[in-house]
Design a protein around this motif. Structure first.
Motif, short mmCIF file in Angstrom:
data_model
loop_
_atom_site.label_atom_id
_atom_site.label_comp_id
_atom_site.label_asym_id
_atom_site.label_seq_id
_atom_site.Cartn_x
_atom_site.Cartn_y
_atom_site.Cartn_z
N PHE A 289 0.85 -1.19 0.00
CA PHE A 289 0.00 0.00 0.00
C PHE A 289 0.88 1.23 0.00
N ARG A 290 0.26 2.34 -0.36
CA ARG A 290 0.91 3.65 -0.25
C ARG A 290 0.37 4.33 1.00
N ALA A 291 1.23 5.03 1.72
CA ALA A 291 0.82 5.78 2.91
C ALA A 291 1.85 6.87 3.16
N SER A 292 1.38 7.98 3.71
CA SER A 292 2.29 9.10 3.95
C SER A 292 3.25 8.83 5.10
N GLY A 293 2.91 7.95 6.01
CA GLY A 293 3.78 7.64 7.13
C GLY A 293 3.05 6.82 8.18
N PHE A 294 3.70 6.60 9.32
CA PHE A 294 3.07 5.83 10.39
C PHE A 294 3.47 6.36 11.75
N ARG A 295 2.70 5.93 12.74
CA ARG A 295 3.03 6.09 14.15
C ARG A 295 2.75 4.74 14.81
N GLN A 296 3.61 4.38 15.75
CA GLN A 296 3.40 3.13 16.49
C GLN A 296 3.39 3.46 17.98
N TYR A 297 2.36 2.99 18.65
CA TYR A 297 2.15 3.25 20.07
C TYR A 297 2.31 1.94 20.84
N LEU A 298 3.31 1.86 21.72
CA LEU A 298 3.45 0.71 22.60
C LEU A 298 2.55 0.97 23.80
N ARG A 299 1.50 0.17 23.92
CA ARG A 299 0.42 0.46 24.87
C ARG A 299 0.74 0.06 26.31
N GLN A 300 1.66 -0.87 26.49
CA GLN A 300 2.05 -1.33 27.82
C GLN A 300 3.57 -1.43 27.87
N ALA A 301 4.12 -1.33 29.07
CA ALA A 301 5.56 -1.55 29.23
C ALA A 301 5.88 -2.97 28.76
N PRO A 302 7.03 -3.16 28.13
CA PRO A 302 7.40 -4.49 27.65
C PRO A 302 7.50 -5.50 28.79
N ARG A 303 7.17 -6.75 28.47
CA ARG A 303 7.29 -7.85 29.41
C ARG A 303 8.24 -8.89 28.84
N LEU A 304 9.04 -9.49 29.70
CA LEU A 304 9.96 -10.54 29.29
C LEU A 304 9.21 -11.86 29.30
N VAL A 305 9.11 -12.48 28.11
CA VAL A 305 8.36 -13.73 27.97
C VAL A 305 9.17 -14.73 27.15
N SER A 306 8.76 -15.98 27.21
CA SER A 306 9.49 -17.04 26.52
C SER A 306 8.97 -17.32 25.11
N ARG A 307 7.84 -16.72 24.74
CA ARG A 307 7.27 -16.91 23.40
C ARG A 307 7.26 -15.58 22.66
N GLN A 308 7.04 -15.60 21.36
CA GLN A 308 7.09 -14.38 20.55
C GLN A 308 5.76 -13.64 20.49
N ALA A 309 4.81 -14.06 21.28
CA ALA A 309 3.52 -13.37 21.35
C ALA A 309 3.01 -13.44 22.78
N LEU A 310 2.30 -12.40 23.17
CA LEU A 310 1.72 -12.37 24.51
C LEU A 310 0.40 -13.13 24.53
N PRO A 311 0.07 -13.77 25.67
CA PRO A 311 -1.25 -14.39 25.78
C PRO A 311 -2.33 -13.32 25.61
N TYR A 312 -3.43 -13.70 24.97
CA TYR A 312 -4.49 -12.76 24.62
C TYR A 312 -4.98 -11.97 25.83
N ALA A 313 -5.24 -12.64 26.94
CA ALA A 313 -5.76 -11.95 28.13
C ALA A 313 -4.73 -10.99 28.71
N GLU A 314 -3.46 -11.36 28.70
CA GLU A 314 -2.41 -10.51 29.27
C GLU A 314 -2.18 -9.25 28.46
N ARG A 315 -2.46 -9.29 27.19
CA ARG A 315 -2.22 -8.12 26.33
C ARG A 315 -3.42 -7.19 26.30
N GLY A 316 -4.51 -7.58 26.96
CA GLY A 316 -5.71 -6.75 26.99
C GLY A 316 -6.62 -6.98 25.82
N GLY A 317 -6.57 -8.17 25.23
CA GLY A 317 -7.40 -8.47 24.07
C GLY A 317 -6.91 -7.74 22.84
N CYS A 318 -7.80 -7.55 21.88
CA CYS A 318 -7.49 -6.83 20.64
C CYS A 318 -7.88 -5.37 20.83
#
Length: 167
Positions: free
Chosen positions: A130-159
């Protein structure tokens, strides 16, 4: 931590933009949701709810696997047009994992859109262009150290598509 930094993970801020593109990476980020949002203007926004891997941590023996500093994030592309893509969910998994995000110079002659790069998001089972003028990315929570590459759904606050970085 009012500036959104997180010393343990090495994170310097919680809100990023296309000006930070070269310092960012989305390899193996899991996408939990996607939204095309009308803006009232001509061009919509494209939002992703994803688990952003802030830092990969090498294993310390006797451990043999990486661990990951991860934060749920909202990635928002502005002024989106010419959106196209492919999904291929043949096989078992339905995960959307990013392989690489590219910012390319378009090869067309649309002088009125010359400020809009071509974005290519390559995934393990999908591709979006796609074409886009730019982006912004918002990290909504402080990072957590985990053993998998994705957070559990409930821990991340859902979608969510919240556009506020943690503080």
């Amino acid at each position: 931590m009012s500036d959104g930094s997180h010393e343990e993970s090495g994170l310097s801020k919680s809100t990023w933009s296309d000006g930070d593109f070269e310092a960012m990476g989305w390899h193996d980020a899991t996408i939990h949701g996607l939204s095309v949002q009308p803006t009232g203007d001509i061009l919509p926004r494209l939002l992703f709810d994803l688990d952003y891997i802030v830092r990969w941590v090498h294993p310390v023996p006797p451990a043999t696997h990486f661990s990951f500093w991860i934060s749920p994030a909202t990635l928002v592309f502005q002024d989106v047009f010419d959106l196209e893509g492919d999904l291929d969910f043949t096989g078992v998994g339905l995960d959307l994992e990013v392989d690489k995000v590219h910012r390319l110079v378009p090869d067309d002659a649309r002088s009125n859109f010359s400020h809009c790069p071509l974005w290519l998001i390559e995934g393990h089972a999908f591709e979006l262009r796609f074409r886009a003028s730019g982006f912004r990315q918002y990290l909504r929570q402080a990072p957590r150290l985990v053993s998998r590459q994705a957070l559990p759904y409930a821990e991340r606050g859902g979608c969510a598509f919240t556009e506020i970085g943690f503080s």
